[in-house]
Design a protein around this motif. Structure first.
Motif, short mmCIF file in Angstrom:
data_model
loop_
_atom_site.label_atom_id
_atom_site.label_comp_id
_atom_site.label_asym_id
_atom_site.label_seq_id
_atom_site.Cartn_x
_atom_site.Cartn_y
_atom_site.Cartn_z
N LEU A 51 13.29 -43.83 26.11
CA LEU A 51 13.05 -44.85 27.12
C LEU A 51 13.43 -44.35 28.50
N GLU A 52 14.55 -43.66 28.61
CA GLU A 52 14.94 -43.08 29.90
C GLU A 52 13.90 -42.08 30.39
N ALA A 53 13.42 -41.23 29.50
CA ALA A 53 12.40 -40.24 29.90
C ALA A 53 11.13 -40.94 30.34
N HIS A 54 10.72 -41.96 29.61
CA HIS A 54 9.50 -42.69 29.96
C HIS A 54 9.63 -43.41 31.30
N ALA A 55 10.79 -44.05 31.52
CA ALA A 55 11.00 -44.82 32.75
C ALA A 55 11.41 -43.95 33.93
N GLY A 56 11.90 -42.75 33.65
CA GLY A 56 12.39 -41.89 34.73
C GLY A 56 13.69 -42.40 35.33
N ARG A 57 14.42 -43.20 34.54
CA ARG A 57 15.68 -43.78 35.00
C ARG A 57 16.64 -43.88 33.82
N THR A 58 17.92 -43.99 34.12
CA THR A 58 18.91 -44.13 33.06
C THR A 58 18.92 -45.57 32.54
#
Length: 190
Positions: A51-58
């Protein structure tokens, strides 16, 4: 917890080719998931990292900027996507069981293993981790205890089996999972 006969997919009689690890933060889901996946040469997915990789956020940033409700929606979308693969070990976020949709996805598409630990073990494992947004409270220990109290019944509802991780190494937990799956219809998954 569900009985082994309930693991079969009703329409096809096939065993879901996925193992999904659920449980509170600090139970070792990601570490143990990697161990299981490596042992059996299958893919490993950590839904929080995906999810972090997909959203580009932690995860912490998603919580802070978008709120927990938006995060939970994204979590459901990621879980559904991860459960679309086969021969995979999936580690979920601790709150994945809060959603009825997620609980249905887990029941239909995975063998779900509840990793469990007592509150003192969890506290020792997570209290220094600033990346745990739900623990950013005035009393994080009390918050952890309350999260555990609210989620335990949901973990139990979803779990095909439960393994306590308190006094075990990741390899020992993986051994226990494998031993409990041997002889069941699920042994071919891991």
């Amino acid at each position: 917890m569900r009985d082994f006969p309930g693991f079969m997919i009703a329409d096809t009689g096939r065993v879901p080719p996925r193992v999904c690890l659920i449980g509170m933060m600090g139970t070792g889901k990601s570490t143990i998931g990697r161990v299981l996946a490596a042992r059996h040469a299958v893919d490993f997915i950590d839904t929080d990292l995906a999810l972090e990789a997909h959203a580009g956020r932690t995860i912490a940033d998603l919580f802070a900027r978008d709120g927990e409700a938006r995060f939970r929606l994204l979590e459901t979308q990621m879980l559904a996507q991860c459960l679309g693969g086969s021969r995979v070990v999936i580690s979920t976020g601790g709150g994945v069981v809060l959603s009825a949709v997620n609980r249905s996805l887990l029941a239909a598409r995975a063998t779900t293993v509840w990793l469990k630990a007592d509150i003192d073990t969890l506290w020792q494992r997570v209290h220094r981790d600033s990346a745990r947004p739900l623990l950013n409270t005035a009393d994080p220990h009390a918050t952890l205890r309350e999260l555990m109290r609210r989620r335990d019944a949901l973990y139990r509802e979803c779990a095909d089996l439960c393994v306590e991780t308190d006094a075990l190494t990741p390899d020992q937990v993986a051994d226990e999972i494998e031993a409990r799956l041997v002889g069941s219809p699920l042994h071919s998954i891991v």
